[in-house]
Enzyme design. Structure first.
Site, PDB file in Angstrom:
ATOM      1  N   CYS A 167       0.801  -1.150   0.165  1.00 36.73           N
ATOM      2  CA  CYS A 167      -0.006   0.120  -0.205  1.00 36.73           C
ATOM      3  C   CYS A 167       0.932   1.191   0.047  1.00 36.73           C
ATOM      4  CB  CYS A 167      -1.047  -0.010   1.354  1.00 36.73           C
ATOM      5  SG  CYS A 167      -1.892   1.298   1.267  1.00 36.73           S
TER       6      CYS A 167
ATOM      7  N   CYS B  25      -0.425   4.158   2.407  1.00 33.05           N
ATOM      8  CA  CYS B  25      -0.390   3.964   3.767  1.00 33.05           C
ATOM      9  C   CYS B  25       1.418   4.158   3.748  1.00 33.05           C
ATOM     10  CB  CYS B  25      -0.703   2.599   4.095  1.00 33.05           C
ATOM     11  SG  CYS B  25      -2.222   1.843   3.371  1.00 33.05           S
ATOM     12  N   ASP B  26       2.031   3.627   3.218  1.00 29.48           N
ATOM     13  CA  ASP B  26       3.525   3.538   3.703  1.00 29.48           C
ATOM     14  C   ASP B  26       4.646   4.527   2.887  1.00 29.48           C
ATOM     15  OD1 ASP B  26       2.610   1.635   5.318  1.00 29.48           O
ATOM     16  OD2 ASP B  26       2.778   0.158   4.151  1.00 29.48           O
TER      17      ASP B  26
END
Ligand code: NAP
Length: 308
Positions: free
Chosen positions: A132, A135-136
């Site tokens: 992701c 997200c990261d």
């Protein structure tokens, strides 16, 4: 006992919830292990009709949820781990053991990230390995990033990650891409992305440091092996449908996708499918939303035919 239980809160589940709630069926919606589904971990959605300037995926899906709640849909945390669809009412068991009964069921459980199954991969999730970018990506500012895959997800992730990374290598096992032309063009025109084709990853190194430090690559045409230093390793190679609780009950194809028995119907009367858990062809936010609408209408008609 419930009239309608909906499993999943991606585009499909939320749209089913809007329709079922507006039909006064008071649906109960379980959020699953990834509330909001795949849209919750995507960036800008440019092709959902009605948003000429685009909309952020998480915002779109949150709006859908609010819309369903406005009409009386009830949302609950939790994931169904066991289902008995052999008798009616259907019973559903959550992770914590709680059991629910329902007259109809809409399965909109979507699909989860597919992994490469390399020896170190799972151990390094959260330590450089991710599925992701949204997200990261932030953790890899000015770092060396690698993205694996040749579909739209890989293109989207690679482009997005150039906001953070020093450089992004896009590694794909073939020369031809599954990605749409427009997404591929963006990647090709991005000076921070290096394309590494005909290449597979054989190993992810952490050199006992506990986080990703590099990878071993093999060119499958020349058989040449190279090692590359990498800090962030993003896997974007598609998804696996979330149908485990239904194995042996719902008709599934060999990859685990629900087989449709016409419209939103499954092989079991009163159980309907919606979205990526059944659709391996289109897999778009808008098609999932349409499928959610179909499933809710089918559930409503099914209950009506039973004399409700
Ligand atoms: P996908 O289209 O199925 O592509 C998966 C890619 O991963 C393929 O290139 C495949 O290679 C590769 N792959 C699969 N298993 C692999 C393995 N074990 N090792 C190495 N490579 C592997 O999946 P996706 O990119 O997630 O897209 C799914 C759907 O969502 C598509 O319909 C796509 O259009 C849509 N989507 C749309 C957008 C957008 O429009 N903004 C963004 C993301 C996704 P091969 O090609 O060799 O099989």
């Amino acid at each position: 006992m419930r009239n309608v239980v909906i499993l999943g809160t991606g585009c499909a589940g939320n749209t089913a919830a809007i329709y079922a709630a507006r039909a006064n069926l008071k649906p109960l919606v379980f959020e699953g292990h990834e509330p909001g589904g795949q849209l919750s971990i995507t960036t800008e959605v440019e092709n959902f009709p009605g948003f000429p300037e685009g909309i952020q995926g998480p915002e779109l899906v949150e709006n859908m949820k609010k819309q369903a709640q406005r009409f009386g849909a009830e949302y609950r945390h939790g994931r169904v781990v066991e289902a008995n669809l052999r008798q009616r009412p259907f019973t559903l068991k959550l992770e914590d053991g709680e059991v629910f009964e329902t007259r109809t069921l809409i399965v909109a459980t979507g699909a989860s990230a597919r992994w490469l199954n390399l020896p170190n991969e799972q151990k390094l999730i959260g330590y450089g390995v991710s599925s992701c970018a949204t997200c990261d990506g932030f953790f890899f500012r000015d770092k060396q990033i690698m993205v694996i895959g040749g579909g739209d997800s890989a293109m989207e992730e690679a482009n997005f990650l150039t906001r953070f990374g020093r450089q992004v290598m896009l590694v794909h096992r073939r020369e031809a891409f599954r990605a749409s032309k427009i997404m591929l063009e963006r990647v090709k025109n991005n000076p921070k992305i290096e394309l590494v084709l005909n290449t597979i990853v054989e190993d992810i190194y952490d050199v006992e440091k506990g986080h990703v430090t590099g990878v071993k690559l093999r060119n499958i045409v020349t058989n040449e092996v190279t090692e590359r230093p990498v800090d962030g390793f993003f896997v974007a190679i598609g998804h696996i449908p979330n149908t485990l609780p239904f194995v042996g009950q719902l008709d599934l194809d060999p990859d685990g996708y629900i087989l449709s028995h016409g419209g939103a119907r499954t092989n079991i009367a009163g159980v309907f499918h919606a979205g990526d858990v059944q659709d391996r062809t289109y897999r778009q936010a808008i098609t999932a939303a349409g499928a959610g609408c179909m499933a809710a209408i089918e559930a409503e008609r099914f209950l009506e035919a039973e004399g409700d």
